[in-house]
Design an enzyme around this catalytic site. Sequence first.
Site, PDB file in Angstrom:
ATOM      1  N   GLY A  16       0.981  -1.226   0.128  1.00  0.00           N
ATOM      2  CA  GLY A  16       0.057   0.002   0.029  1.00  0.00           C
ATOM      3  C   GLY A  16       0.775   1.173  -0.030  1.00  0.00           C
ATOM      4  O   GLY A  16       2.158   1.012  -0.151  1.00  0.00           O
ATOM      5  N   MET A  17       0.267   2.354  -0.075  1.00  0.00           N
ATOM      6  CA  MET A  17       0.889   3.634  -0.340  1.00  0.00           C
ATOM      7  C   MET A  17       1.924   3.987   1.234  1.00  0.00           C
ATOM      8  O   MET A  17       2.964   4.341   1.059  1.00  0.00           O
ATOM      9  CB  MET A  17      -0.167   4.839  -0.160  1.00  0.00           C
ATOM     10  CG  MET A  17       0.343   5.966  -0.861  1.00  0.00           C
ATOM     11  SD  MET A  17      -1.118   7.103  -1.371  1.00  0.00           S
ATOM     12  CE  MET A  17      -2.390   7.151   0.144  1.00  0.00           C
ATOM     13  N   ASP A  43      -2.660 -12.373   5.362  1.00  0.00           N
ATOM     14  CA  ASP A  43      -3.834 -11.776   5.293  1.00  0.00           C
ATOM     15  C   ASP A  43      -4.180 -11.568   6.869  1.00  0.00           C
ATOM     16  O   ASP A  43      -4.368 -12.300   7.616  1.00  0.00           O
ATOM     17  CB  ASP A  43      -4.809 -12.767   4.943  1.00  0.00           C
ATOM     18  CG  ASP A  43      -6.424 -12.144   4.571  1.00  0.00           C
ATOM     19  OD1 ASP A  43      -6.517 -11.149   5.596  1.00  0.00           O
ATOM     20  OD2 ASP A  43      -7.077 -12.692   4.033  1.00  0.00           O
ATOM     21  N   ILE A  44      -4.357 -10.305   7.140  1.00  0.00           N
ATOM     22  CA  ILE A  44      -4.435  -9.985   8.697  1.00  0.00           C
ATOM     23  C   ILE A  44      -5.962 -10.598   9.185  1.00  0.00           C
ATOM     24  O   ILE A  44      -5.979 -10.732  10.389  1.00  0.00           O
ATOM     25  CB  ILE A  44      -4.046  -8.668   9.087  1.00  0.00           C
ATOM     26  CG1 ILE A  44      -5.115  -7.609   8.495  1.00  0.00           C
ATOM     27  CG2 ILE A  44      -2.721  -8.040   8.700  1.00  0.00           C
ATOM     28  CD1 ILE A  44      -5.001  -6.203   9.026  1.00  0.00           C
ATOM     29  N   ALA A  67      -4.803  -2.331   5.586  1.00  0.00           N
ATOM     30  CA  ALA A  67      -6.147  -1.616   5.563  1.00  0.00           C
ATOM     31  C   ALA A  67      -7.067  -1.857   4.446  1.00  0.00           C
ATOM     32  O   ALA A  67      -6.365  -2.041   3.245  1.00  0.00           O
ATOM     33  CB  ALA A  67      -5.920  -0.096   6.004  1.00  0.00           C
ATOM     34  N   THR A  69      -9.129   0.895   2.782  1.00  0.00           N
ATOM     35  CA  THR A  69      -9.141   2.193   2.546  1.00  0.00           C
ATOM     36  C   THR A  69     -10.163   2.913   1.588  1.00  0.00           C
ATOM     37  O   THR A  69     -10.057   4.341   1.873  1.00  0.00           O
ATOM     38  CB  THR A  69      -7.641   3.004   2.429  1.00  0.00           C
ATOM     39  OG1 THR A  69      -7.211   2.575   1.235  1.00  0.00           O
ATOM     40  CG2 THR A  69      -6.728   2.670   3.520  1.00  0.00           C
ATOM     41  N   TYR A 132     -16.700   3.492   7.061  1.00  0.00           N
ATOM     42  CA  TYR A 132     -15.327   3.496   7.048  1.00  0.00           C
ATOM     43  C   TYR A 132     -14.684   3.916   8.400  1.00  0.00           C
ATOM     44  O   TYR A 132     -13.958   3.139   9.171  1.00  0.00           O
ATOM     45  CB  TYR A 132     -14.749   4.368   6.150  1.00  0.00           C
ATOM     46  CG  TYR A 132     -13.031   4.302   6.044  1.00  0.00           C
ATOM     47  CD1 TYR A 132     -12.420   3.223   5.678  1.00  0.00           C
ATOM     48  CD2 TYR A 132     -12.479   5.516   6.431  1.00  0.00           C
ATOM     49  CE1 TYR A 132     -10.994   3.219   5.946  1.00  0.00           C
ATOM     50  CE2 TYR A 132     -10.923   5.663   6.396  1.00  0.00           C
ATOM     51  CZ  TYR A 132     -10.173   4.606   6.226  1.00  0.00           C
ATOM     52  OH  TYR A 132      -8.749   4.680   6.405  1.00  0.00           O
ATOM     53  N   LYS A 136     -12.590   1.988  11.121  1.00  0.00           N
ATOM     54  CA  LYS A 136     -11.394   2.366  11.849  1.00  0.00           C
ATOM     55  C   LYS A 136     -11.434   2.362  13.267  1.00  0.00           C
ATOM     56  O   LYS A 136     -10.571   2.175  14.036  1.00  0.00           O
ATOM     57  CB  LYS A 136     -10.867   3.699  11.293  1.00  0.00           C
ATOM     58  CG  LYS A 136     -10.642   3.671   9.727  1.00  0.00           C
ATOM     59  CD  LYS A 136      -9.079   2.567   9.482  1.00  0.00           C
ATOM     60  CE  LYS A 136      -7.952   3.229  10.123  1.00  0.00           C
ATOM     61  NZ  LYS A 136      -6.799   2.104   9.500  1.00  0.00           N
TER      62      LYS A 136
HETATM   63  N1  NAP Z   1      -5.130   6.904   2.555  1.00  0.00           N
HETATM   64  C1  NAP Z   1      -5.441   7.968   3.363  1.00  0.00           C
HETATM   65  O1  NAP Z   1      -5.973   9.096   3.046  1.00  0.00           O
HETATM   66  C2  NAP Z   1      -5.038   7.637   4.799  1.00  0.00           C
HETATM   67  C3  NAP Z   1      -5.265   8.572   5.601  1.00  0.00           C
HETATM   68  C4  NAP Z   1      -5.076   8.753   7.106  1.00  0.00           C
HETATM   69  C5  NAP Z   1      -4.688   7.446   7.821  1.00  0.00           C
HETATM   70  N2  NAP Z   1      -4.581   6.317   6.763  1.00  0.00           N
HETATM   71  C6  NAP Z   1      -4.464   5.262   7.460  1.00  0.00           C
HETATM   72  O2  NAP Z   1      -2.950   4.713   6.849  1.00  0.00           O
HETATM   73  C7  NAP Z   1      -2.858   3.222   6.790  1.00  0.00           C
HETATM   74  C8  NAP Z   1      -2.496   2.825   5.555  1.00  0.00           C
HETATM   75  O3  NAP Z   1      -3.251   3.450   4.354  1.00  0.00           O
HETATM   76  P1  NAP Z   1      -2.906   3.315   2.934  1.00  0.00           P
HETATM   77  O4  NAP Z   1      -3.144   4.611   2.375  1.00  0.00           O
HETATM   78  O5  NAP Z   1      -1.261   3.253   2.738  1.00  0.00           O
HETATM   79  O6  NAP Z   1      -3.662   2.173   2.548  1.00  0.00           O
HETATM   80  P2  NAP Z   1      -3.605   1.434   1.007  1.00  0.00           P
HETATM   81  O7  NAP Z   1      -2.657   2.299  -0.129  1.00  0.00           O
HETATM   82  O8  NAP Z   1      -5.043   1.256   0.396  1.00  0.00           O
HETATM   83  O9  NAP Z   1      -2.953  -0.092   1.329  1.00  0.00           O
HETATM   84  C9  NAP Z   1      -3.467  -0.906   2.010  1.00  0.00           C
HETATM   85  C10 NAP Z   1      -2.725  -2.258   1.847  1.00  0.00           C
HETATM   86  O10 NAP Z   1      -3.106  -3.192   2.800  1.00  0.00           O
HETATM   87  C11 NAP Z   1      -3.410  -4.213   1.830  1.00  0.00           C
HETATM   88  N3  NAP Z   1      -4.524  -5.163   2.765  1.00  0.00           N
HETATM   89  C12 NAP Z   1      -6.059  -4.887   2.506  1.00  0.00           C
HETATM   90  N4  NAP Z   1      -6.706  -5.990   3.142  1.00  0.00           N
HETATM   91  C13 NAP Z   1      -5.677  -6.705   3.629  1.00  0.00           C
HETATM   92  C14 NAP Z   1      -5.566  -8.124   4.851  1.00  0.00           C
HETATM   93  N5  NAP Z   1      -6.603  -8.621   4.746  1.00  0.00           N
HETATM   94  N6  NAP Z   1      -4.338  -8.280   4.978  1.00  0.00           N
HETATM   95  C15 NAP Z   1      -3.358  -7.834   4.682  1.00  0.00           C
HETATM   96  N7  NAP Z   1      -3.169  -6.712   3.673  1.00  0.00           N
HETATM   97  C16 NAP Z   1      -4.239  -6.235   3.508  1.00  0.00           C
HETATM   98  C17 NAP Z   1      -3.633  -3.938   0.636  1.00  0.00           C
HETATM   99  O11 NAP Z   1      -3.404  -4.903  -0.227  1.00  0.00           O
HETATM  100  P3  NAP Z   1      -4.433  -5.106  -1.508  1.00  0.00           P
HETATM  101  O12 NAP Z   1      -4.248  -3.916  -2.426  1.00  0.00           O
HETATM  102  O13 NAP Z   1      -3.779  -6.394  -2.176  1.00  0.00           O
HETATM  103  O14 NAP Z   1      -5.840  -5.528  -1.192  1.00  0.00           O
HETATM  104  C18 NAP Z   1      -2.910  -2.550   0.307  1.00  0.00           C
HETATM  105  O15 NAP Z   1      -1.388  -3.144   0.066  1.00  0.00           O
HETATM  106  C19 NAP Z   1      -4.414   2.857   7.059  1.00  0.00           C
HETATM  107  O16 NAP Z   1      -4.568   2.271   8.279  1.00  0.00           O
HETATM  108  C20 NAP Z   1      -5.094   3.863   6.683  1.00  0.00           C
HETATM  109  O17 NAP Z   1      -6.598   3.942   7.661  1.00  0.00           O
HETATM  110  C21 NAP Z   1      -4.751   6.505   5.303  1.00  0.00           C
END
Ligand code: NAP
Length: 288
Positions: A16-17, A43-44, A67, A69, A132, A136
Site C-alpha cells: 500500500g501507499m 492476510d491479517i 487496511a 481504505t 469506514y 477504523k
Molecule cells: N489513505 C489515506 O488518505 C489515509 C489517511 C489517514 C490514515 N490512513 C491510514 O494509513 C494506513 C495505510 O493506508 P494506505 O493509504 O497506505 O492504504 P492502501 O494504500 O489502501 O494500502 C493498504 C494495503 O493493505 C492491504 N490489505 C488489504 N486487506 C488486507 C488484509 N486482509 N491483509 C493484509 N493486507 C491487506 C492492501 O492490499 P491489496 O491492495 O492487495 O488489497 C494494500 O496493499 C491505514 O490504516 C489507513 O487507514 C490512510
Amino acid sequence: MTDNNSDKIMVTGCRGMVGRAVVDLLRLDGDREVVALDRQALDITDEKRVVEAVGDLRPGAIINAAARTDIDAAEADVHVALAVNGRGVRNLALAAERYHVFLCHFSCAEVFEGKSSTPYREWDDHWPRSRYGESKDAGEKMLAAIWDGFVLIRSGWLYGAGRDNFVDRAAAALRAGEKVRAAGDIIGAPTYAGDLAAAAITLSDARARGYYHFSNDAGDGVSPAELAREIARLTGMPETLVEEVREADLERAPRPAYAVLRLEKFREMLPGLVRPWRDALAAYLSGS
Ligand SMILES: NC(=O)c1ccc[n+]([C@@H]2O[C@H](COP(=O)([O-])OP(=O)(O)OC[C@H]3O[C@@H](n4cnc5c(N)ncnc54)[C@H](OP(=O)(O)O)[C@@H]3O)[C@@H](O)[C@H]2O)c1
C-alpha cells in the site's frame, strides 16, 4: 520481550501507499532486517496465521499498514472494511500481546465527527459519520483493549506512490488540460505518505506509546479545491481548470467537514519532522 529480535521489523500491507514508503525507508538502514508482507503473504483477517507468523518471526516491532481504505466501498458494504480495519487489527494486537511485540498502527480523522472548528486532539471524542470511520474506530478500540505496547498514529489526506490518490489523479488530469472537480467546503491536511512513514519509524524506534497525530502542516486546514489549485500552480497549469464544488455535489460517502489534526504532541516529541504541506507537495510533484 525476550526472544524477539529488536532489529527485525515486520511490515504488514507492504504494497500500500504507507506500507511501501515504510519498507523503502527501513531498507535504507542496512542494520535492520525488514520482513515485508503483502496480503498474499499474510492476510491479517486470518487470526491463526497472524499469531503463527508473529510467533515464527519474533520481530522487535510490527508496523501495520494493512487496511481497507476505500471510503465509498465501505459505505456500500462495511463487512470487508470491518474484517480488515477492525478484526484484522484485533488479530495483530492479540499476536503482539502474546509475544510482547511493539505494534505501530495507523488511523485517521474519520473517527471524529468533523464538526470541530479547531484541530482535533489525540483524546477528543470519537463519533465517526461514515462506515469506514466506524471500521477504523473499531480497530482502534480493539487494539487498546488488548495490548498496551502500541503507538497509534492518526494522519491526514495521504498521497504517495503505490495507490490511486487525489493528488496523482488531479495532477494527471490538469497536465492533460482537463478539468478537476474538487470540494471547497471540507477542510483537511494533505500529507505525503513518505513523511508519515518517517514519523512512524521514528516513533516505533523510540517505542513511543499511545496516540499521536501526524500530518504535514496545513495550519487551519485546506480544502481539496485549494489543494487542486496548488497542484495546478506547481504543474504550470491554469487554476481555472479547477472547478470548486460543494462536497454534497460529489455524492459520495460522508467525509468529515473538518479533518485537521492537532500536531503539538508530535511536535513536542519530534520537532523538525513536520513539514509545511506546500513544501511536501512541491517535492513530491517534482519527483525529489
Ligand atoms: N489513505 C489515506 O488518505 C489515509 C489517511 C489517514 C490514515 N490512513 C491510514 O494509513 C494506513 C495505510 O493506508 P494506505 O493509504 O497506505 O492504504 P492502501 O494504500 O489502501 O494500502 C493498504 C494495503 O493493505 C492491504 N490489505 C488489504 N486487506 C488486507 C488484509 N486482509 N491483509 C493484509 N493486507 C491487506 C492492501 O492490499 P491489496 O491492495 O492487495 O488489497 C494494500 O496493499 C491505514 O490504516 C489507513 O487507514 C490512510
